[in-house]
Design an enzyme around this catalytic site. Structure first.
Site, PDB file in Angstrom:
ATOM      1  N   LYS A 278      27.357 -13.063 -87.133  1.00  0.00           N
ATOM      2  CA  LYS A 278      25.999 -12.977 -86.602  1.00  0.00           C
ATOM      3  C   LYS A 278      25.339 -11.659 -86.981  1.00  0.00           C
ATOM      4  O   LYS A 278      24.127 -11.515 -86.927  1.00  0.00           O
ATOM      5  CB  LYS A 278      26.047 -13.056 -85.057  1.00  0.00           C
ATOM      6  CG  LYS A 278      26.562 -14.340 -84.487  1.00  0.00           C
ATOM      7  CD  LYS A 278      26.621 -14.216 -82.959  1.00  0.00           C
ATOM      8  CE  LYS A 278      27.295 -15.414 -82.348  1.00  0.00           C
ATOM      9  NZ  LYS A 278      27.493 -15.208 -80.893  1.00  0.00           N
ATOM     10  N   GLY A 279      26.150 -10.657 -87.340  1.00  0.00           N
ATOM     11  CA  GLY A 279      25.662  -9.272 -87.379  1.00  0.00           C
ATOM     12  C   GLY A 279      24.518  -8.992 -88.318  1.00  0.00           C
ATOM     13  O   GLY A 279      23.794  -8.012 -88.126  1.00  0.00           O
TER      14      GLY A 279
ATOM     15  N   GLU B 161      25.268  -8.450 -95.685  1.00  0.00           N
ATOM     16  CA  GLU B 161      26.300  -8.135 -94.688  1.00  0.00           C
ATOM     17  C   GLU B 161      25.858  -6.931 -93.855  1.00  0.00           C
ATOM     18  O   GLU B 161      25.182  -6.031 -94.354  1.00  0.00           O
ATOM     19  CB  GLU B 161      27.618  -7.858 -95.444  1.00  0.00           C
ATOM     20  CG  GLU B 161      28.802  -7.445 -94.623  1.00  0.00           C
ATOM     21  CD  GLU B 161      29.301  -8.488 -93.625  1.00  0.00           C
ATOM     22  OE1 GLU B 161      28.512  -8.876 -92.742  1.00  0.00           O
ATOM     23  OE2 GLU B 161      30.475  -8.873 -93.700  1.00  0.00           O
ATOM     24  N   ASP B 162      26.252  -6.927 -92.595  1.00  0.00           N
ATOM     25  CA  ASP B 162      25.898  -5.804 -91.723  1.00  0.00           C
ATOM     26  C   ASP B 162      26.790  -4.588 -91.981  1.00  0.00           C
ATOM     27  O   ASP B 162      26.323  -3.468 -92.079  1.00  0.00           O
ATOM     28  CB  ASP B 162      25.974  -6.217 -90.240  1.00  0.00           C
ATOM     29  CG  ASP B 162      27.304  -6.887 -89.886  1.00  0.00           C
ATOM     30  OD1 ASP B 162      28.141  -7.107 -90.785  1.00  0.00           O
ATOM     31  OD2 ASP B 162      27.503  -7.202 -88.692  1.00  0.00           O
TER      32      ASP B 162
ATOM     33  N   ASP C 256      33.968  -3.135 -93.353  1.00  0.00           N
ATOM     34  CA  ASP C 256      34.907  -2.284 -92.621  1.00  0.00           C
ATOM     35  C   ASP C 256      36.251  -2.345 -93.357  1.00  0.00           C
ATOM     36  O   ASP C 256      36.442  -1.658 -94.359  1.00  0.00           O
ATOM     37  CB  ASP C 256      34.964  -2.817 -91.188  1.00  0.00           C
ATOM     38  CG  ASP C 256      35.815  -1.994 -90.260  1.00  0.00           C
ATOM     39  OD1 ASP C 256      35.801  -0.768 -90.361  1.00  0.00           O
ATOM     40  OD2 ASP C 256      36.508  -2.587 -89.408  1.00  0.00           O
TER      41      ASP C 256
ATOM     42  N   LYS D 217      32.055   1.384 -94.220  1.00  0.00           N
ATOM     43  CA  LYS D 217      33.003   2.284 -93.558  1.00  0.00           C
ATOM     44  C   LYS D 217      34.228   2.411 -94.459  1.00  0.00           C
ATOM     45  O   LYS D 217      35.271   1.787 -94.219  1.00  0.00           O
ATOM     46  CB  LYS D 217      33.398   1.666 -92.213  1.00  0.00           C
ATOM     47  CG  LYS D 217      33.550   2.633 -91.076  1.00  0.00           C
ATOM     48  CD  LYS D 217      34.175   1.962 -89.872  1.00  0.00           C
ATOM     49  CE  LYS D 217      33.212   1.305 -88.939  1.00  0.00           C
ATOM     50  NZ  LYS D 217      33.880   0.674 -87.775  1.00  0.00           N
TER      51      LYS D 217
ATOM     52  N   PHE E  30      33.162   3.112 -84.115  1.00  0.00           N
ATOM     53  CA  PHE E  30      32.712   1.752 -83.865  1.00  0.00           C
ATOM     54  C   PHE E  30      31.205   1.754 -83.606  1.00  0.00           C
ATOM     55  O   PHE E  30      30.713   2.472 -82.743  1.00  0.00           O
ATOM     56  CB  PHE E  30      33.452   1.107 -82.692  1.00  0.00           C
ATOM     57  CG  PHE E  30      33.318  -0.381 -82.736  1.00  0.00           C
ATOM     58  CD1 PHE E  30      34.128  -1.131 -83.578  1.00  0.00           C
ATOM     59  CD2 PHE E  30      32.337  -1.031 -81.993  1.00  0.00           C
ATOM     60  CE1 PHE E  30      33.979  -2.507 -83.674  1.00  0.00           C
ATOM     61  CE2 PHE E  30      32.175  -2.404 -82.078  1.00  0.00           C
ATOM     62  CZ  PHE E  30      33.006  -3.146 -82.926  1.00  0.00           C
TER      63      PHE E  30
ATOM     64  N   ASP F 279      27.627  -5.724 -82.807  1.00  0.00           N
ATOM     65  CA  ASP F 279      27.973  -5.931 -81.397  1.00  0.00           C
ATOM     66  C   ASP F 279      29.325  -5.344 -81.041  1.00  0.00           C
ATOM     67  O   ASP F 279      30.162  -5.070 -81.900  1.00  0.00           O
ATOM     68  CB  ASP F 279      28.037  -7.437 -81.099  1.00  0.00           C
ATOM     69  CG  ASP F 279      29.302  -8.069 -81.680  1.00  0.00           C
ATOM     70  OD1 ASP F 279      29.508  -7.944 -82.890  1.00  0.00           O
ATOM     71  OD2 ASP F 279      30.088  -8.657 -80.909  1.00  0.00           O
TER      72      ASP F 279
ATOM     73  N   ARG G  69      23.681  -6.014 -79.538  1.00  0.00           N
ATOM     74  CA  ARG G  69      23.040  -6.397 -80.807  1.00  0.00           C
ATOM     75  C   ARG G  69      21.554  -6.065 -80.794  1.00  0.00           C
ATOM     76  O   ARG G  69      20.939  -5.876 -81.835  1.00  0.00           O
ATOM     77  CB  ARG G  69      23.174  -7.908 -81.041  1.00  0.00           C
ATOM     78  CG  ARG G  69      24.579  -8.373 -81.336  1.00  0.00           C
ATOM     79  CD  ARG G  69      24.551  -9.803 -81.858  1.00  0.00           C
ATOM     80  NE  ARG G  69      25.838 -10.450 -81.774  1.00  0.00           N
ATOM     81  CZ  ARG G  69      26.802 -10.359 -82.687  1.00  0.00           C
ATOM     82  NH1 ARG G  69      26.625  -9.606 -83.743  1.00  0.00           N
ATOM     83  NH2 ARG G  69      27.942 -10.998 -82.537  1.00  0.00           N
TER      84      ARG G  69
HETATM   85  P1  IMP Z   1      35.923  -6.348 -91.950  1.00  0.00           P
HETATM   86  O1  IMP Z   1      36.434  -7.717 -92.242  1.00  0.00           O
HETATM   87  O2  IMP Z   1      36.959  -5.482 -91.290  1.00  0.00           O
HETATM   88  O3  IMP Z   1      35.290  -5.659 -93.136  1.00  0.00           O
HETATM   89  O4  IMP Z   1      34.828  -6.484 -90.842  1.00  0.00           O
HETATM   90  C1  IMP Z   1      33.671  -7.157 -91.047  1.00  0.00           C
HETATM   91  C2  IMP Z   1      33.091  -7.603 -89.741  1.00  0.00           C
HETATM   92  O5  IMP Z   1      33.695  -6.956 -88.620  1.00  0.00           O
HETATM   93  C3  IMP Z   1      31.633  -7.231 -89.694  1.00  0.00           C
HETATM   94  O6  IMP Z   1      30.831  -8.247 -90.237  1.00  0.00           O
HETATM   95  C4  IMP Z   1      31.415  -7.027 -88.216  1.00  0.00           C
HETATM   96  O7  IMP Z   1      31.114  -8.258 -87.622  1.00  0.00           O
HETATM   97  C5  IMP Z   1      32.737  -6.535 -87.691  1.00  0.00           C
HETATM   98  N1  IMP Z   1      32.777  -5.057 -87.586  1.00  0.00           N
HETATM   99  C6  IMP Z   1      33.465  -4.191 -88.332  1.00  0.00           C
HETATM  100  N2  IMP Z   1      33.234  -2.925 -87.964  1.00  0.00           N
HETATM  101  C7  IMP Z   1      32.349  -2.996 -86.943  1.00  0.00           C
HETATM  102  C8  IMP Z   1      31.685  -2.003 -86.150  1.00  0.00           C
HETATM  103  O8  IMP Z   1      31.839  -0.779 -86.292  1.00  0.00           O
HETATM  104  N3  IMP Z   1      30.827  -2.492 -85.221  1.00  0.00           N
HETATM  105  C9  IMP Z   1      30.594  -3.818 -85.032  1.00  0.00           C
HETATM  106  N4  IMP Z   1      31.182  -4.763 -85.758  1.00  0.00           N
HETATM  107  C10 IMP Z   1      32.055  -4.355 -86.711  1.00  0.00           C
END
Ligand code: IMP
Length: 177
Positions: free
Chosen positions: A43-44, A99-100, A103, A131, A152, A159, A165
């Site tokens: 959703k982000g 993408e938001d 990570d 990140k 975070f 969220d 959000r």
């Molecule tokens: P990844 O798969 O670890 O790269 O994470 C991707 C998803 O995790 C993002 O689309 C977010 O929904 C969530 N996410 C990762 N880091 C954060 C954060 O710092 N705040 C909120 N959501 C996060």
């Protein structure tokens, strides 16, 4: 006493607006004659995508894909699944994923692999935040808003357990007693 979540602004709404405008100019240069399909990862990314396309004054389409990676709290489960499918076929399309945050990279890498199998003409990634200190798998970000520290983040679509959000600024969250 229960610990309280303290919010601190990392990027103000004004800084976000300037960055979204800068990203839109970059995207415009590359896509204005390509009739791209922008795919927001739910959703982000909904707020970022909504603001971004207001700057894009050329024909494009929008679709969404729902991916779930996180359980409750701030730790990834490492497992990603499609919880909402695309509505439109992407074969032969110029696809730009929105993408938001990248990570660990697991969600984005999964998404790009999943979409690549549908044979788009091109596939690129625009991420509002990155990140890099948390990366587990490599991800190429073609259009990047902000590089962020290992904190975070919430707000502007991001969220914590579905909350925050709606904050207009991007904040980091700290537990304080
Ligand atoms: P990844 O798969 O670890 O790269 O994470 C991707 C998803 O995790 C993002 O689309 C977010 O929904 C969530 N996410 C990762 N880091 C954060 C954060 O710092 N705040 C909120 N959501 C996060």
């Amino acid at each position: 006493m229960r610990p309280q979540n303290q919010l601190h602004i990392l990027f103000s709404r004004r800084e976000i607006a300037a960055t979204v405008s800068r990203l839109a100019s970059e995207i415009r240069q590359d896509y204005h004659e390509k009739y791209p399909l922008l795919i927001g990862i739910l959703k982000g990314s909904f707020m970022f995508l909504a603001d971004l396309i207001r700057h894009l004054d050329f024909p494009l389409e929008v679709d969404f894909i729902g991916l779930a990676s996180y359980g409750k709290g701030t730790q990834t489960s490492g497992k990603i699944k499609v919880v909402q499918r695309l509505q439109s076929p992407i074969e032969g399309r110029e696809v730009l994923v929105i993408e938001d945050i990248v990570d660990t990279g697991l969600t984005t890498a999964f998404c790009l692999d999943y979409l690549r199998r549908e044979k788009p003409a091109s596939l690129k990634l625009c991420a509002l935040t990155d990140k890099p200190s948390r990366r587990q798998v490599p991800v190429t970000i073609d259009y990047l808003g902000f590089t962020v520290p290992n904190k975070f983040l919430v707000g502007y679509g991001l969220d914590l357990n579905q909350k925050f959000r709606n904050l207009p600024d991007i904040c980091f969250i700290e537990e304080e007693d």
